[in-house]
Design a protein around this motif. Structure first.
Motif, PDB file in Angstrom:
ATOM      1  N   VAL A   8       6.487   4.684 -29.812  1.00  0.00           N
ATOM      2  CA  VAL A   8       5.354   5.231 -30.536  1.00  0.00           C
ATOM      3  C   VAL A   8       4.645   6.162 -29.600  1.00  0.00           C
ATOM      4  O   VAL A   8       4.767   6.047 -28.391  1.00  0.00           O
ATOM      5  CB  VAL A   8       4.401   4.145 -31.040  1.00  0.00           C
ATOM      6  N   ALA A   9       3.884   7.123 -30.140  1.00  0.00           N
ATOM      7  CA  ALA A   9       3.191   8.098 -29.320  1.00  0.00           C
ATOM      8  C   ALA A   9       1.712   8.053 -29.601  1.00  0.00           C
ATOM      9  O   ALA A   9       1.289   7.653 -30.683  1.00  0.00           O
ATOM     10  CB  ALA A   9       3.712   9.507 -29.581  1.00  0.00           C
ATOM     11  N   PRO A  10       0.891   8.444 -28.640  1.00  0.00           N
ATOM     12  CA  PRO A  10      -0.536   8.526 -28.901  1.00  0.00           C
ATOM     13  C   PRO A  10      -0.834   9.452 -30.061  1.00  0.00           C
ATOM     14  O   PRO A  10      -0.080  10.380 -30.351  1.00  0.00           O
ATOM     15  CB  PRO A  10      -1.099   9.089 -27.583  1.00  0.00           C
ATOM     16  N   ARG A  83      -3.476  13.855 -21.463  1.00  0.00           N
ATOM     17  CA  ARG A  83      -2.542  12.857 -21.982  1.00  0.00           C
ATOM     18  C   ARG A  83      -2.797  11.486 -21.359  1.00  0.00           C
ATOM     19  O   ARG A  83      -2.777  10.463 -22.045  1.00  0.00           O
ATOM     20  CB  ARG A  83      -1.100  13.283 -21.689  1.00  0.00           C
ATOM     21  N   LEU A  84      -3.011  11.465 -20.055  1.00  0.00           N
ATOM     22  CA  LEU A  84      -3.268  10.182 -19.389  1.00  0.00           C
ATOM     23  C   LEU A  84      -4.559   9.566 -19.893  1.00  0.00           C
ATOM     24  O   LEU A  84      -4.652   8.337 -20.070  1.00  0.00           O
ATOM     25  CB  LEU A  84      -3.324  10.380 -17.875  1.00  0.00           C
ATOM     26  N   ARG A  85      -5.555  10.392 -20.134  1.00  0.00           N
ATOM     27  CA  ARG A  85      -6.837   9.879 -20.628  1.00  0.00           C
ATOM     28  C   ARG A  85      -6.678   9.212 -21.985  1.00  0.00           C
ATOM     29  O   ARG A  85      -7.319   8.196 -22.273  1.00  0.00           O
ATOM     30  CB  ARG A  85      -7.847  11.027 -20.726  1.00  0.00           C
ATOM     31  N   ARG A  86      -5.797   9.747 -22.814  1.00  0.00           N
ATOM     32  CA  ARG A  86      -5.611   9.189 -24.154  1.00  0.00           C
ATOM     33  C   ARG A  86      -4.672   7.985 -24.157  1.00  0.00           C
ATOM     34  O   ARG A  86      -4.765   7.117 -25.020  1.00  0.00           O
ATOM     35  CB  ARG A  86      -5.059  10.272 -25.093  1.00  0.00           C
ATOM     36  N   LEU A  87      -3.759   7.929 -23.187  1.00  0.00           N
ATOM     37  CA  LEU A  87      -2.741   6.886 -23.175  1.00  0.00           C
ATOM     38  C   LEU A  87      -3.179   5.609 -22.467  1.00  0.00           C
ATOM     39  O   LEU A  87      -2.892   4.502 -22.932  1.00  0.00           O
ATOM     40  CB  LEU A  87      -1.475   7.430 -22.500  1.00  0.00           C
ATOM     41  N   LEU A  88      -3.880   5.738 -21.339  1.00  0.00           N
ATOM     42  CA  LEU A  88      -4.078   4.590 -20.468  1.00  0.00           C
ATOM     43  C   LEU A  88      -5.161   3.603 -20.919  1.00  0.00           C
ATOM     44  O   LEU A  88      -4.957   2.387 -20.762  1.00  0.00           O
ATOM     45  CB  LEU A  88      -4.380   5.076 -19.045  1.00  0.00           C
ATOM     46  N   PRO A  89      -6.314   4.012 -21.440  1.00  0.00           N
ATOM     47  CA  PRO A  89      -7.320   3.003 -21.817  1.00  0.00           C
ATOM     48  C   PRO A  89      -6.827   1.929 -22.776  1.00  0.00           C
ATOM     49  O   PRO A  89      -7.152   0.742 -22.572  1.00  0.00           O
ATOM     50  CB  PRO A  89      -8.443   3.858 -22.432  1.00  0.00           C
ATOM     51  N   PRO A  90      -6.033   2.239 -23.825  1.00  0.00           N
ATOM     52  CA  PRO A  90      -5.510   1.140 -24.648  1.00  0.00           C
ATOM     53  C   PRO A  90      -4.625   0.180 -23.855  1.00  0.00           C
ATOM     54  O   PRO A  90      -4.637  -1.026 -24.106  1.00  0.00           O
ATOM     55  CB  PRO A  90      -4.711   1.860 -25.732  1.00  0.00           C
ATOM     56  N   LEU A  91      -3.860   0.704 -22.884  1.00  0.00           N
ATOM     57  CA  LEU A  91      -3.057  -0.162 -22.031  1.00  0.00           C
ATOM     58  C   LEU A  91      -3.949  -1.047 -21.169  1.00  0.00           C
ATOM     59  O   LEU A  91      -3.669  -2.241 -20.988  1.00  0.00           O
ATOM     60  CB  LEU A  91      -2.135   0.679 -21.154  1.00  0.00           C
ATOM     61  N   TRP A  92      -5.018  -0.485 -20.631  1.00  0.00           N
ATOM     62  CA  TRP A  92      -5.924  -1.280 -19.797  1.00  0.00           C
ATOM     63  C   TRP A  92      -6.539  -2.429 -20.590  1.00  0.00           C
ATOM     64  O   TRP A  92      -6.659  -3.540 -20.067  1.00  0.00           O
ATOM     65  CB  TRP A  92      -7.022  -0.381 -19.231  1.00  0.00           C
ATOM     66  N   LEU A  93      -6.906  -2.161 -21.829  1.00  0.00           N
ATOM     67  CA  LEU A  93      -7.492  -3.225 -22.654  1.00  0.00           C
ATOM     68  C   LEU A  93      -6.460  -4.321 -22.910  1.00  0.00           C
ATOM     69  O   LEU A  93      -6.788  -5.520 -22.847  1.00  0.00           O
ATOM     70  CB  LEU A  93      -7.999  -2.638 -23.965  1.00  0.00           C
ATOM     71  N   LEU A  94      -5.222  -3.934 -23.195  1.00  0.00           N
ATOM     72  CA  LEU A  94      -4.163  -4.925 -23.367  1.00  0.00           C
ATOM     73  C   LEU A  94      -3.994  -5.744 -22.090  1.00  0.00           C
ATOM     74  O   LEU A  94      -3.817  -6.969 -22.138  1.00  0.00           O
ATOM     75  CB  LEU A  94      -2.851  -4.231 -23.719  1.00  0.00           C
ATOM     76  N   ARG A 161       5.665   3.495 -19.897  1.00  0.00           N
ATOM     77  CA  ARG A 161       6.183   4.033 -18.642  1.00  0.00           C
ATOM     78  C   ARG A 161       7.055   5.254 -18.879  1.00  0.00           C
ATOM     79  O   ARG A 161       6.917   6.282 -18.207  1.00  0.00           O
ATOM     80  CB  ARG A 161       6.958   2.939 -17.918  1.00  0.00           C
ATOM     81  N   ALA A 162       7.959   5.183 -19.856  1.00  0.00           N
ATOM     82  CA  ALA A 162       8.838   6.320 -20.143  1.00  0.00           C
ATOM     83  C   ALA A 162       8.046   7.528 -20.612  1.00  0.00           C
ATOM     84  O   ALA A 162       8.301   8.666 -20.183  1.00  0.00           O
ATOM     85  CB  ALA A 162       9.872   5.905 -21.197  1.00  0.00           C
ATOM     86  N   TYR A 163       7.079   7.303 -21.498  1.00  0.00           N
ATOM     87  CA  TYR A 163       6.252   8.398 -22.003  1.00  0.00           C
ATOM     88  C   TYR A 163       5.491   9.065 -20.858  1.00  0.00           C
ATOM     89  O   TYR A 163       5.391  10.293 -20.790  1.00  0.00           O
ATOM     90  CB  TYR A 163       5.283   7.851 -23.052  1.00  0.00           C
ATOM     91  N   LEU A 164       4.967   8.250 -19.944  1.00  0.00           N
ATOM     92  CA  LEU A 164       4.222   8.805 -18.812  1.00  0.00           C
ATOM     93  C   LEU A 164       5.102   9.727 -17.983  1.00  0.00           C
ATOM     94  O   LEU A 164       4.692  10.838 -17.609  1.00  0.00           O
ATOM     95  CB  LEU A 164       3.676   7.665 -17.951  1.00  0.00           C
TER      96      LEU A 164
END
Length: 403
Positions: A8-10, A83-94, A161-164
């Motif tokens: 899935v993508a942001p 892109r990092l700003r949009r991708l990482l915060p949901p990961l941090w919450l998880l 990780r792959a998307y990053l």
């Protein structure tokens, strides 16, 4: 229940055309929503034929590559940071929720006998340059969540990780595509062939797994970039319908030759996955009708599709654990004698579990989805069913800066 990850993508950034406001390609929105729904269904059922009907992973990487190529009209550092700003915060919450739960169940620095490495690898929950670690074999919560829940929680994280890495490599991939389009498109598939036949072997696990992901889905990402760059439009109209099905069928033939079945489907066959996904995505991008507005037949679904697109990262990150909880709760009904004796078929059906899983996913959207709005610098919304309003003043400022 299977744990094969999908992609899935942001949520996509808005494309702006002068002062007329945001313009979106609704066809791409539809593909993204279908891919996400199919991901959830596949992870619940494990039906091997689902990735053949719709290769969600390849589709999502292609859509993300298309968006990345469009954004790279701006300075690459600015685009990557966004892109990092949009991708990482949901990961941090998880990670806050998941890692806390793992630690409370006894997972910690001494879990693998190497406390120094444990702390170092824990940083992958912050910047996932490699797969974040998790507690293997942790007990569940009786009657609520099944055993080894941490593995289910962490299952989808390979994609982050792959998307990053795709994002970080995109400026170089775009330059290569412009210089040598055919070579750049086929290079990942050539790498997949090299891995499949052991022409290339690398030590360890983390680096080879990253290269395997690139060889499997890199061609789809680059196809998306090629579509945005107009490379595909320059081909004669008969080329794609003639070549793409052949490529896909070669992938299917390879899978069938290697005992394709449930538990041994495209996810466990990187070369077959690469070929089938490439051929299918090639066709889907060739067909691309580019809808600026929803066709009449799809307007009734516009709200649901918008919700799926707006909360794509949240849904993807949390759906595996929601499926596990739904299956655990549904299994408790086997303890009801009346149901066990009279409607065993209902208790064995996947459809009630799917419905319950989507109810739980909706709860996650309400509880955690607002982080995606904050990451996108938008006003937080609990249940987005329409596009966020564009602040004209901010848009003019970005236009003045060349954004």
């Amino acid at each position: 229940m299977t744990t094969h990850p999908e992609a899935v993508a942001p949520a996509p950034e808005k494309e702006r055309t002068g002062r007329t406001g945001p313009v979106r390609d609704r066809y791409f929105d539809l593909l993204r929503a279908l891919a996400l729904f199919r991901v959830v269904l596949y992870h619940l059922t494990g039906w091997a034929w689902l990735p053949l009907v719709f290769p969600s992973m390849g589709v999502m990487f292609a859509l993300a590559g298309n968006l990345m190529a469009r954004s790279l009209k701006r300075p690459p550092v600015q685009v990557i940071r966004g892109r990092l700003r949009r991708l990482l915060p949901p990961l941090w919450l998880l990670g806050v929720v998941g890692v806390t739960g793992m630690v409370l169940q006894g997972w910690g620095p001494d879990a693998d006998g190497h406390p120094g490495w444990w702390w170092l690898h824990l940083t992958f929950w912050i910047v996932p340059l490699s797969d974040p670690p998790y507690g293997e074999g942790l007990p569940g919560v009786h009657g609520f969540i099944g055993e080894d829940w941490a593995a289910e929680l962490a299952g989808p994280l390979w994609y982050i990780r792959a998307y990053l890495w795709f994002v970080l490599l995109s400026p170089l991939l775009l330059k290569a595509l412009r210089a040598l389009p055919v070579v750049t498109l086929l290079a990942p598939i050539a790498l997949a062939v090299a891995f499949e036949h052991s022409y290339l072997a690398l030590p360890g696990e983390r680096f080879p797994s990253a290269l395997t992901d690139f060889s499997t889905f890199g061609a789809c990402w680059i196809l998306g970039m090629a579509h945005q760059e107009g490379v595909l439009k320059r081909l004669p109209r008969y080329i794609v319908p003639s070549v793409a099905p052949v490529i896909a069928l070669v992938g299917l033939w390879y899978a069938l030759r290697h005992d394709f079945s449930a538990g041994n489907d495209l996810d466990s066959m990187p070369l077959a996955q690469a070929l089938w996904s490439f051929g299918t995505v090639f066709l889907l991008l060739h067909i691309s009708p580019s809808w600026p507005e929803w066709p009449r037949r799809l307007r009734r679904w516009a709200g649901a599709i918008t919700l799926l697109n707006s909360r794509a990262v949240t849904i993807y990150l949390w759906h595996n654990i929601c499926i596990l909880i739904a299956a655990t709760l549904w299994d408790r009904l086997w303890g009801v004698t009346v149901l066990e004796q009279n409607v065993p078929g209902l208790l064995e059906s996947v459809w009630p579990v799917l419905f319950l899983a989507w109810v739980l996913i909706g709860g996650c959207v309400l509880a955690f989805g607002w982080v995606e709005d904050l990451a996108a610098k938008q006003r937080p919304r609990l249940w987005p069913r329409s596009e966020p309003r564009v602040r004209v003043r901010g848009s003019r400022r970005r236009a003045a800066r060349g954004g």
